[in-house]
Design a protein around this motif. Structure first.
Motif, PDB file in Angstrom:
ATOM      1  N   ALA A 569       0.535  -1.385   0.277  1.00  0.00           N
ATOM      2  CA  ALA A 569      -0.064   0.275   0.042  1.00  0.00           C
ATOM      3  C   ALA A 569       0.949   0.868   0.059  1.00  0.00           C
ATOM      4  CB  ALA A 569      -1.091  -0.155   0.886  1.00  0.00           C
ATOM      5  N   GLU A 570       0.010   2.509  -0.674  1.00  0.00           N
ATOM      6  CA  GLU A 570       1.024   3.614  -0.814  1.00  0.00           C
ATOM      7  C   GLU A 570      -0.107   4.091   0.205  1.00  0.00           C
ATOM      8  OE1 GLU A 570       0.819   3.924  -4.923  1.00  0.00           O
ATOM      9  OE2 GLU A 570      -0.991   5.354  -4.705  1.00  0.00           O
ATOM     10  N   TYR A 571      -0.053   6.079   0.895  1.00  0.00           N
ATOM     11  CA  TYR A 571      -0.685   6.338   1.435  1.00  0.00           C
ATOM     12  C   TYR A 571      -2.598   6.707   1.118  1.00  0.00           C
ATOM     13  CZ  TYR A 571      -2.616   9.944   4.248  1.00  0.00           C
ATOM     14  OH  TYR A 571      -3.711  11.156   5.463  1.00  0.00           O
ATOM     15  N   GLY A 572      -3.002   6.132   1.630  1.00  0.00           N
ATOM     16  CA  GLY A 572      -4.633   5.510   1.457  1.00  0.00           C
ATOM     17  C   GLY A 572      -5.191   4.188   0.030  1.00  0.00           C
ATOM     18  N   TYR A 573      -4.063   4.350  -0.580  1.00  0.00           N
ATOM     19  CA  TYR A 573      -4.935   2.837  -1.311  1.00  0.00           C
ATOM     20  C   TYR A 573      -4.058   1.885  -1.110  1.00  0.00           C
ATOM     21  CZ  TYR A 573      -7.525   1.197  -4.823  1.00  0.00           C
ATOM     22  OH  TYR A 573      -7.583   0.286  -5.677  1.00  0.00           O
ATOM     23  N   SER A 617      -7.165 -14.770  -3.313  1.00  0.00           N
ATOM     24  CA  SER A 617      -8.008 -13.763  -3.417  1.00  0.00           C
ATOM     25  C   SER A 617      -6.933 -12.136  -3.205  1.00  0.00           C
ATOM     26  CB  SER A 617      -8.351 -13.675  -2.046  1.00  0.00           C
ATOM     27  OG  SER A 617      -9.543 -15.345  -1.285  1.00  0.00           O
ATOM     28  N   LEU A 618      -7.659 -11.045  -4.432  1.00  0.00           N
ATOM     29  CA  LEU A 618      -7.373 -10.718  -3.662  1.00  0.00           C
ATOM     30  C   LEU A 618      -8.541  -9.245  -3.310  1.00  0.00           C
ATOM     31  CD1 LEU A 618      -4.543  -9.354  -5.900  1.00  0.00           C
ATOM     32  CD2 LEU A 618      -5.768  -8.251  -7.893  1.00  0.00           C
ATOM     33  N   LEU A 619      -7.791  -7.830  -2.634  1.00  0.00           N
ATOM     34  CA  LEU A 619      -8.511  -7.162  -2.161  1.00  0.00           C
ATOM     35  C   LEU A 619      -7.893  -6.077  -2.412  1.00  0.00           C
ATOM     36  CD1 LEU A 619     -11.021  -6.908  -0.844  1.00  0.00           C
ATOM     37  CD2 LEU A 619      -9.432  -7.171   1.356  1.00  0.00           C
ATOM     38  N   PRO A 620      -8.158  -4.722  -3.486  1.00  0.00           N
ATOM     39  CA  PRO A 620      -8.068  -3.619  -3.343  1.00  0.00           C
ATOM     40  C   PRO A 620      -8.767  -2.615  -2.344  1.00  0.00           C
ATOM     41  CG  PRO A 620      -8.571  -4.606  -5.364  1.00  0.00           C
ATOM     42  CD  PRO A 620      -9.346  -5.382  -4.225  1.00  0.00           C
ATOM     43  N   HIS A 621      -8.310  -2.232  -1.859  1.00  0.00           N
ATOM     44  CA  HIS A 621      -8.424  -1.035  -1.288  1.00  0.00           C
ATOM     45  C   HIS A 621      -8.168   0.139  -0.675  1.00  0.00           C
ATOM     46  CE1 HIS A 621      -5.098  -1.195   1.378  1.00  0.00           C
ATOM     47  NE2 HIS A 621      -4.703  -2.933   1.939  1.00  0.00           N
ATOM     48  N   ILE A 622      -9.399   1.437   0.497  1.00  0.00           N
ATOM     49  CA  ILE A 622      -8.919   2.223  -0.091  1.00  0.00           C
ATOM     50  C   ILE A 622      -8.298   2.048   1.847  1.00  0.00           C
ATOM     51  CG2 ILE A 622     -10.124   4.882   0.290  1.00  0.00           C
ATOM     52  CD1 ILE A 622     -11.926   4.036  -1.976  1.00  0.00           C
ATOM     53  N   GLY A 623      -6.981   3.372   1.536  1.00  0.00           N
ATOM     54  CA  GLY A 623      -7.133   3.352   3.149  1.00  0.00           C
ATOM     55  C   GLY A 623      -5.857   2.468   3.519  1.00  0.00           C
ATOM     56  N   ASP A 624      -5.556   2.434   4.906  1.00  0.00           N
ATOM     57  CA  ASP A 624      -4.585   1.797   5.806  1.00  0.00           C
ATOM     58  C   ASP A 624      -5.389   0.231   5.683  1.00  0.00           C
ATOM     59  OD1 ASP A 624      -3.495   0.422   8.227  1.00  0.00           O
ATOM     60  OD2 ASP A 624      -2.022   0.602   7.186  1.00  0.00           O
ATOM     61  N   TYR A 625      -4.501  -1.054   5.581  1.00  0.00           N
ATOM     62  CA  TYR A 625      -5.167  -2.532   5.894  1.00  0.00           C
ATOM     63  C   TYR A 625      -5.902  -2.367   7.069  1.00  0.00           C
ATOM     64  CZ  TYR A 625      -1.768  -4.542   8.284  1.00  0.00           C
ATOM     65  OH  TYR A 625      -1.318  -4.569   9.410  1.00  0.00           O
ATOM     66  N   ARG A 626      -5.375  -2.037   8.273  1.00  0.00           N
ATOM     67  CA  ARG A 626      -5.954  -2.135   9.511  1.00  0.00           C
ATOM     68  C   ARG A 626      -7.144  -1.586   9.456  1.00  0.00           C
ATOM     69  NH1 ARG A 626       0.089  -0.934  11.343  1.00  0.00           N
ATOM     70  NH2 ARG A 626      -0.503   0.554   9.377  1.00  0.00           N
ATOM     71  N   GLU A 627      -7.315  -0.190   9.061  1.00  0.00           N
ATOM     72  CA  GLU A 627      -8.595   0.591   8.611  1.00  0.00           C
ATOM     73  C   GLU A 627      -9.896  -0.563   7.845  1.00  0.00           C
ATOM     74  OE1 GLU A 627      -7.029   5.062   8.535  1.00  0.00           O
ATOM     75  OE2 GLU A 627      -7.389   3.341   7.060  1.00  0.00           O
ATOM     76  N   ALA A 628      -9.684  -0.937   6.380  1.00  0.00           N
ATOM     77  CA  ALA A 628      -9.909  -1.270   5.486  1.00  0.00           C
ATOM     78  C   ALA A 628     -10.882  -3.274   6.170  1.00  0.00           C
ATOM     79  CB  ALA A 628      -8.993  -2.004   4.480  1.00  0.00           C
ATOM     80  N   GLY A 629     -10.118  -3.598   6.809  1.00  0.00           N
ATOM     81  CA  GLY A 629     -11.063  -4.817   7.019  1.00  0.00           C
ATOM     82  C   GLY A 629     -10.277  -5.904   6.390  1.00  0.00           C
ATOM     83  N   VAL A 630      -8.922  -5.501   6.168  1.00  0.00           N
ATOM     84  CA  VAL A 630      -7.768  -7.315   5.552  1.00  0.00           C
ATOM     85  C   VAL A 630      -7.506  -8.157   6.140  1.00  0.00           C
ATOM     86  CG1 VAL A 630      -6.260  -7.700   4.261  1.00  0.00           C
ATOM     87  CG2 VAL A 630      -6.443  -5.467   3.531  1.00  0.00           C
ATOM     88  N   LEU A 631      -7.756  -7.964   8.181  1.00  0.00           N
ATOM     89  CA  LEU A 631      -7.102  -8.989   8.556  1.00  0.00           C
ATOM     90  C   LEU A 631      -8.734  -9.773   8.268  1.00  0.00           C
ATOM     91  CD1 LEU A 631      -5.099 -10.561  10.127  1.00  0.00           C
ATOM     92  CD2 LEU A 631      -6.248  -9.347  12.146  1.00  0.00           C
ATOM     93  N   ARG A 632      -9.232  -9.147   8.775  1.00  0.00           N
ATOM     94  CA  ARG A 632     -11.279  -9.896   8.846  1.00  0.00           C
ATOM     95  C   ARG A 632     -11.083 -10.964   7.346  1.00  0.00           C
ATOM     96  NH1 ARG A 632     -15.916  -6.216  11.495  1.00  0.00           N
ATOM     97  NH2 ARG A 632     -14.903  -6.164  13.630  1.00  0.00           N
ATOM     98  N   GLN A 633     -11.105 -10.346   6.284  1.00  0.00           N
ATOM     99  CA  GLN A 633     -11.511 -10.859   5.329  1.00  0.00           C
ATOM    100  C   GLN A 633     -10.645 -12.094   5.382  1.00  0.00           C
ATOM    101  OE1 GLN A 633     -13.819 -10.750   3.036  1.00  0.00           O
ATOM    102  NE2 GLN A 633     -14.431  -8.773   2.981  1.00  0.00           N
ATOM    103  N   ALA A 634      -9.706 -11.647   5.857  1.00  0.00           N
ATOM    104  CA  ALA A 634      -7.862 -12.969   5.567  1.00  0.00           C
ATOM    105  C   ALA A 634      -8.734 -14.011   6.374  1.00  0.00           C
ATOM    106  CB  ALA A 634      -6.801 -12.539   5.868  1.00  0.00           C
TER     107      ALA A 634
END
Length: 742
Positions: A569-573, A617-634
């Protein structure tokens, strides 16, 4: 034992309770003689783990159980409280280990293998190793090598011969000579050998008197050496420190070899953890009996198969034939425990009908549930609990038009070979990819150690997987996809790419009939992200690793181990790449990859041949991975929610329930089980985001007292209980274990 009769000074060290258990069963008379030598202090029963386990691929909970089960065995059999984690030959060490060791009463860590690095030499041979959370453990590298006229080399061995040239070489190679004038040298025939010989002991007797250019020798114990070494070095204040994982620049193929065995390991780990929390819930709600004996037996099978050549995929064919039998037995027995608990609870719910959906996670979960009739969406299922769901259709379903899949989140465009040429994120109004993404195969002939190794030149000979046999759109309720079958050599690869109405995850289901040799198959995603680091999911936390090749240390990490996901991730995405059973990943120069199959021919000529099913799985997300619920999806990808269909019934339970829940985002309550030595309930949680937080845990049952424990479930202090809720402070990546009296 014979050598001990002949040589009064001789002492022997042996780790791995699983071997003692086999010896006890097969040679009970000799085992009693062994126990006498342990009492005398001449046989050192140490090592802490049930087996010398792989520390890259085993889950965090498995590493805990390795030590809990291992230390318990040594304590019960010999009265020995293990203080050393003894892993001479394991292929890299997770940064979660120092905390696990300290919270298990293990003070020292000994290994050799990091000296096998193929690029960089570790600067220290003795140091305080600092883990993810800042916990430190004294670490000592065995430095055994032959003395030559040349300078010392990286490579040291765990097979030490008690001969002057090796004794001299061991002392010469030890880097921190200012810390001590003594070094530790285990000796004996190894890698299938029989330990020390009479010749070695006679040599030690002679070298004890001094030989020119060779240090004097003295027989002693490992624990006494380490305690003495720590005291002297600490007094001089000369301890260096190494922070983060101990990455082995070698044997990188072990993240991928024997893919189905790795899949069986991960499935079994989560199956056992599911059986534990469901059995606790069944006991709380319906007075069900906790099947401790069955769970313990199956945990021991899984732990045994995490040995550092079995799980990494570097054993002979017969090993995996046996593993298949054992994992099938685990699946059958533990699967039956899970099924019975699910049905017992579901059929005891008072409801008008629908699906009783069970959420195995410590957060309120919303997502798709797979049944024999397809998938449906379950919303807001309570943490570690259940909820009755009446499936309702989404307003907007995804569609397939030609070679394009579209939903509210993305437009996914395929080329004529059905690689993804465009992934447009509608929420962020940006293109995710900078080049086509899809399957790439590479010729894989490493320098040496076929199943173990992945040499960096493998990238010099790639083949795009593009021979399309057939392709068709598929639709199933709230998801649609593109199903493509490729031919590659003598193999076939079926890949179905799914998008959903109410989930931003893009799933790729694979069904592979693999017949190749010496091919590394990867799924690659060149993403339009600019960042210097990527974040990898590891045991009890996340590790940051460089996404460039600035230094030789960066370049050497061209393939690394992760568990459920890697995020770039870069800042914001950012973009997350996940899998439900793969461990080999890479993020370099904007290209994210996950390794799918390796198919070495030594030592198993049929490694990876056959059928493989798995999901990435691929999960593009807005914001930081922590805010975007990546851990929950994983977590949801790896341990999906389960459903039991019920009709109208008049049960004793309500339509929703939570056994335990954590309010704070980023604190994961992963384990709920019965205590090892009592009927108390044990909960284990960790902080996953790397921040300090105060977490509040709410129980679904009445409790008398709550204690903070170490990992051995020994009470440390009582925690105030407010009704059914208690709170605990977590440092970044800290693990907490709680024991609850009912």
């Amino acid at each position: 034992l014979m050598l001990m009769d002949r040589y009064p000074e001789f002492r022997f060290f042996s780790s791995q309770p699983v071997l003692y258990q086999m010896f006890k069963e097969e040679c009970p008379d000799l085992y009693e003689r062994l126990k006498e030598r342990v009492k005398e202090g001449r046989w050192e029963a140490e090592g802490a783990m049930w087996t010398e386990a792989d520390c890259n691929l085993s889950s965090g909970e498995s590493l805990v159980r390795q030590i809990v089960v291992g230390k318990k065995f040594f304590k019960e059999e010999f009265g020995a409280d293990n203080r050393i984690l003894w892993l001479p030959a394991v292929f890299g060490y997770s940064a979660a280990l120092p905390q696990i060791l300290k919270k298990s009463g293990v003070d020292y860590f000994v290994t050799t293998k990091i000296t096998w690095n193929d690029t960089n030499r570790m600067p220290y041979d003795a140091f305080r190793w600092e883990g993810l959370d800042g916990t430190e453990v004294l670490t000592y590298f065995i430095t055994t090598q032959e003395k030559t006229k040349e300078p010392t080399v990286n490579y040291c061995t765990y097979v030490g011969f008690a001969e002057p040239k090796m004794v001299a070489g061991t002392a010469a190679r030890f880097a921190q000579k200012g810390m001590t004038d003594e070094v530790l040298m285990p000796y004996g025939w190894g890698d299938g050998g029989g330990g020390p010989s009479r010749e070695f002991i006679e040599n030690i007797r002679r070298m004890r008197y001094g030989i020119p250019t060779c240090p004097k020798t003295e027989i002693g114990g490992a624990l006494e050496f380490l305690r003495k070494f720590e005291k002297k070095a600490a007094a001089d204040g000369k301890f260096p420190r190494w922070s983060g994982e101990l990455y082995l620049e070698y044997h990188r193929g072990t993240y991928t070899s024997a893919a189905n065995n790795k899949k069986n390991n991960r499935r079994s780990e989560y199956l056992l953890m599911n059986a534990e929390w469901l059995s606790v819930a069944e006991g709380v709600l319906l007075s069900g009996k906790y099947p401790k004996a069955a769970l313990d037996k199956n945990w021991e099978i899984v732990l045994h198969n995490q040995f550092h050549d079995i799980l990494p995929g570097s054993s002979i064919k017969e090993v995996y034939e046996q593993c298949d039998v054992e994992y099938a037995a685990v699946k059958e027995e533990v699967g039956a425990l899970v099924k019975n608990a699910l049905e017992h609870i579901a059929f005891s719910v008072k409801t008008q009908g629908g699906y009783v959906v069970f959420n195995p996670h410590s957060f309120v979960n919303s997502g798709y549930v797979q049944t024999e009739n397809g998938v449906f969406y379950a919303e807001n299922v309570p943490a570690k609990g259940y909820k009755v769901i009446l499936p309702a259709a989404a307003e907007n379903v995804p569609v397939c038009r030609g070679k394009t899949l579209s939903n509210e989140y993305y437009d996914v465009v395929f080329d004529d070979t059905y690689h993804i040429v465009s992934l447009y994120d509608k929420r962020a109004a940006r293109e995710v990819l900078k080049a086509p993404a899809g399957l790439i195969a590479y010729e894989d002939y490493p320098y040496d150690y076929d199943a173990w190794e992945l040499s960096d030149y493998y990238r010099d000979k790639p083949w795009k997987v593009e021979d399309v046999l057939r392709a068709e759109p598929v639709s199933e309720g709230e998801r649609c996809g593109m199903r493509v079958t490729y031919r590659f050599g003598d193999s076939s690869i079926e890949q179905t790419t799914w998008i959903y109405a109410r989930s931003p995850r893009i799933d790729m289901d694979f069904d592979v009939d693999w017949r190749e040799e010496h091919i590394m198959l990867k799924n690659e995603f060149p993403v339009d992200i600019r960042a210097d680091y990527a974040t990898y999911d590891v045991q009890f936390g996340a590790a940051k690793r460089t996404a460039h090749n600035n230094t030789s240390w960066d370049t050497a990490m061209f393939e690394v181990c992760a568990h459920k996901f890697v995020d770039y991730a870069e800042y914001g995405y950012g973009v997350s790449l996940m899998s439900d059973c793969k461990y080999g990943y890479s993020v370099k120069n904007g290209v994210m990859t996950v390794s799918l199959l390796k198919c070495a021919t030594f030592p198993n000529p049929d490694s990876d041949k056959g059928r493989h099913t798995f999901r990435c799985s691929l999960l593009p997300h807005i914001g930081d991975y922590r805010e975007a619920g990546v851990l929950r999806q994983a977590y949801d990808l790896n341990v999906p929610m389960a459903a039991v269909r019920v009709g109208r019934q008049n049960g004793a339970l309500g339509e929703s329930y939570s056994l335990a829940a954590v309010k704070e985002e980023g604190v994961v309550l992963e384990t709920i089980k019965r205590a090892e030595e009592s009927g108390d309930i044990v909960c284990r949680a960790y902080e996953a985001f790397g921040r300090r937080t105060r977490a509040r845990i709410t129980l679904g049952f009445a409790a008398k007292k709550v204690y903070l424990c170490n990992l051995l479930e020994e009470n440390e202090r009582e925690i105030p209980l407010d009704g059914k809720t208690f709170a605990a402070e977590f440092r970044p990546f800290e693990i907490h274990t709680f024991k609850i009296e009912r």
